[in-house]
Design a protein around this motif. Structure first.
Motif, mmCIF file in Angstrom:
data_model
loop_
_atom_site.group_PDB
_atom_site.id
_atom_site.type_symbol
_atom_site.label_atom_id
_atom_site.label_comp_id
_atom_site.label_asym_id
_atom_site.label_seq_id
_atom_site.Cartn_x
_atom_site.Cartn_y
_atom_site.Cartn_z
ATOM 1 N N ALA A 1 -2.306 10.120 8.680
ATOM 2 C CA ALA A 1 -3.076 8.910 8.968
ATOM 3 C C ALA A 1 -4.171 8.701 7.925
ATOM 4 C CB ALA A 1 -3.683 9.004 10.371
ATOM 5 N N ASP A 2 -4.897 9.792 7.567
ATOM 6 C CA ASP A 2 -5.956 9.660 6.565
ATOM 7 C C ASP A 2 -5.394 9.265 5.205
ATOM 8 O OD1 ASP A 2 -7.970 10.159 8.275
ATOM 9 O OD2 ASP A 2 -8.726 11.959 7.292
ATOM 10 N N LEU A 3 -4.281 9.902 4.789
ATOM 11 C CA LEU A 3 -3.665 9.550 3.509
ATOM 12 C C LEU A 3 -3.212 8.094 3.495
ATOM 13 C CD1 LEU A 3 -1.542 12.747 2.733
ATOM 14 C CD2 LEU A 3 -3.516 11.898 1.439
ATOM 15 N N SER A 4 -2.636 7.641 4.617
ATOM 16 C CA SER A 4 -2.170 6.256 4.681
ATOM 17 C C SER A 4 -3.329 5.277 4.586
ATOM 18 C CB SER A 4 -1.396 6.040 5.989
ATOM 19 O OG SER A 4 -0.263 6.881 6.062
ATOM 20 N N VAL A 5 -4.429 5.578 5.286
ATOM 21 C CA VAL A 5 -5.611 4.694 5.228
ATOM 22 C C VAL A 5 -6.165 4.656 3.804
ATOM 23 C CG1 VAL A 5 -7.995 4.430 6.008
ATOM 24 C CG2 VAL A 5 -6.186 4.984 7.659
ATOM 25 N N TRP A 6 -6.199 5.825 3.145
ATOM 26 C CA TRP A 6 -6.711 5.853 1.763
ATOM 27 C C TRP A 6 -5.848 4.988 0.855
ATOM 28 C CZ3 TRP A 6 -4.412 8.224 -2.669
ATOM 29 C CH2 TRP A 6 -5.240 8.260 -3.793
ATOM 30 N N VAL A 7 -4.508 5.087 1.011
ATOM 31 C CA VAL A 7 -3.610 4.288 0.185
ATOM 32 C C VAL A 7 -3.764 2.807 0.504
ATOM 33 C CG1 VAL A 7 -1.187 3.761 -0.292
ATOM 34 C CG2 VAL A 7 -1.953 6.142 -0.154
ATOM 35 N N LEU A 8 -3.813 2.450 1.799
ATOM 36 C CA LEU A 8 -3.863 1.042 2.203
ATOM 37 C C LEU A 8 -5.182 0.375 1.851
ATOM 38 C CD1 LEU A 8 -2.115 1.286 5.705
ATOM 39 C CD2 LEU A 8 -1.153 0.380 3.586
ATOM 40 N N THR A 9 -6.232 1.177 1.677
ATOM 41 C CA THR A 9 -7.533 0.586 1.323
ATOM 42 C C THR A 9 -7.773 0.567 -0.185
ATOM 43 O OG1 THR A 9 -8.544 2.758 1.676
ATOM 44 C CG2 THR A 9 -8.612 1.191 3.508
ATOM 45 N N GLY A 10 -6.769 0.895 -0.974
ATOM 46 C CA GLY A 10 -6.890 0.735 -2.413
ATOM 47 C C GLY A 10 -7.112 1.993 -3.201
ATOM 48 N N GLY A 11 -7.084 3.131 -2.566
ATOM 49 C CA GLY A 11 -7.243 4.386 -3.302
ATOM 50 C C GLY A 11 -8.688 4.639 -3.659
ATOM 51 N N TRP B 1 -11.255 10.806 -0.811
ATOM 52 C CA TRP B 1 -12.006 11.393 0.300
ATOM 53 C C TRP B 1 -11.122 12.131 1.339
ATOM 54 C CZ3 TRP B 1 -10.251 9.279 4.762
ATOM 55 C CH2 TRP B 1 -9.681 8.001 4.706
ATOM 56 N N PRO B 2 -9.798 11.822 1.488
ATOM 57 C CA PRO B 2 -9.011 12.600 2.452
ATOM 58 C C PRO B 2 -8.910 14.088 2.120
ATOM 59 C CG PRO B 2 -7.872 10.558 1.899
ATOM 60 C CD PRO B 2 -8.992 10.701 0.928
ATOM 61 N N ALA B 3 -9.361 14.465 0.891
ATOM 62 C CA ALA B 3 -9.263 15.884 0.529
ATOM 63 C C ALA B 3 -10.035 16.757 1.506
ATOM 64 C CB ALA B 3 -9.779 16.090 -0.901
ATOM 65 N N TRP B 4 -11.202 16.254 1.953
ATOM 66 C CA TRP B 4 -12.018 17.058 2.870
ATOM 67 C C TRP B 4 -11.351 17.180 4.244
ATOM 68 C CZ3 TRP B 4 -15.255 19.549 0.104
ATOM 69 C CH2 TRP B 4 -15.753 18.979 -1.074
ATOM 70 N N THR B 5 -10.738 16.094 4.682
ATOM 71 C CA THR B 5 -10.016 16.163 5.962
ATOM 72 C C THR B 5 -8.841 17.119 5.867
ATOM 73 O OG1 THR B 5 -10.609 13.853 6.397
ATOM 74 C CG2 THR B 5 -8.829 14.798 7.716
ATOM 75 N N LEU B 6 -8.073 16.993 4.768
ATOM 76 C CA LEU B 6 -6.910 17.871 4.605
ATOM 77 C C LEU B 6 -7.330 19.335 4.508
ATOM 78 C CD1 LEU B 6 -4.829 15.770 2.051
ATOM 79 C CD2 LEU B 6 -4.451 16.003 4.510
ATOM 80 N N LEU B 7 -8.446 19.613 3.833
ATOM 81 C CA LEU B 7 -8.931 20.982 3.731
ATOM 82 C C LEU B 7 -9.266 21.548 5.116
ATOM 83 C CD1 LEU B 7 -9.819 23.381 1.992
ATOM 84 C CD2 LEU B 7 -12.087 22.293 1.803
#
Length: 331
Positions: free
Chosen positions: A75-85, A89-95
């Protein structure tokens, strides 16, 4: 709702959102958020279904944890992609998610504690004993049906035919009728004996009337091998426990008489706290093995149903000790 219907509804929502975007003049492609929502729902269902395939236990919870973290990360990766890259910031969530799943996997990989091992073994034992009790009950019902069909039922049919023939001969041949009635009486007596034998194999009358200790003493009197019974069991044992213990002792004594070449045997009731131990000892040739034959295995099946245990100490050359350990209510 079936999977086909769910996919159809999801596709219809995406198409409707796209058509609405086209009709309203296009502009910013806002239907991507509809695609995102539908995709997350379908992905969540897929991950949950895969996680639930794991057998119950600690690994099931790890699979559910991994599924939830995977969904959040996607979900975080998709939001990052859909909002233009931009800044990733999803790196912290993924970590954080990887850390959570890694720690959970480390905990699962650790050997279970003593309490958990005990509970696991207990569940396995109860599952095995329940299956054994169900199988034994089914086999016992088949045996009773077979005994009744081949014994008492056959004799009662013969009795009915004899009485019918005697009724036909009563006026024409009194002596013949009397002979048939005598045969019918003998058949009725034999049918009663068959019924007593069947009921005795289910729950011996002496056990119900006099309790486990006296029932075992009565059993010992019928054996060719001299048997000494010492001690007494608790007076208020449940009927199921008394029945299982009685048949366990009966089978052990039958083995003594048939196979051990013993000259004497003893049955000892020994209570220690919340355990009742019944020892069956003989001075025979030894070599008894629960893995051979069906007698001792039958005892194990009966005892599993009441959470009791059987142990056999029978070196070649003797002597032999069969011990039945039964948990009882403290009192």
């Amino acid at each position: 709702m079936t999977a086909t219907i769910r996919r159809t509804v999801a596709g219809a929502l995406c198409v409707a959102a796209t058509v609405a975007w086209l009709v309203t003049g296009r502009g910013v492609f806002w239907p991507r958020w509809v695609y995102f929502g539908v995709g997350m729902i379908l992905l969540g269902r897929l991950l949950l279904r895969r996680a639930l395939r794991v057998p119950p236990g600690r690994r099931l919870w790890l699979a559910l944890d991994a599924a939830a973290c995977t969904l959040i990360g996607c979900a975080d990766l998709s939001v990052w992609v859909l909002t233009g890259g931009g800044y990733f910031w999803p790196a912290w969530t993924l970590l954080g998610l990887v850390t959570i799943v890694g720690l959970h996997a480390w905990v699962v990989s650790r050997p279970p504690g003593a309490r958990e091992r005990e509970l696991t073994e207990r569940v396995a034992t109860l599952t095995r004993s329940r299956r054994s009790a169900v199988d034994q009950q089914a086999a016992e019902l088949k045996r009773i049906e077979r005994d009744l069909h081949d014994g008492a039922q056959a004799r009662l049919v013969s009795l009915s035919l004899a009485l019918g023939l005697a009724g036909d001969l009563l006026r024409r041949d009194v002596d013949g009728a009397a002979q048939l009635l005598a045969e019918a009486r003998a058949t009725a007596t034999a049918a009663l004996d068959d019924l007593r034998t069947v009921t005795q194999s289910i729950h011996p009358a002496v056990l119900a009337d006099r309790g486990l200790g006296d029932a075992v003493r009565a059993l010992a009197l019928d054996l060719a091998v001299p048997v000494t019974v010492t001690g007494d069991p608790p007076a208020q044992l449940p009927p199921a426990v008394q029945t299982a213990a009685y048949f366990a002792v009966a089978e052990a004594l039958a083995n003594v008489a048939k196979h051990s070449a013993a000259t004497a045997a003893t049955v000892t009731f020994d209570r220690a706290g919340d355990m009742l131990r019944i020892h069956v000892d003989d001075d025979g040739s030894g070599g008894a093995d629960p893995g051979r034959g069906t007698g001792l295995r039958g005892i194990v099946g009966r005892l599993d149903a009441i959470d009791a245990r059987l142990s056999v100490d029978s070196p070649v050359g003797g002597p032999t000790r069969v011990t039945v350990t039964i948990p009882i209510e403290p009192g």
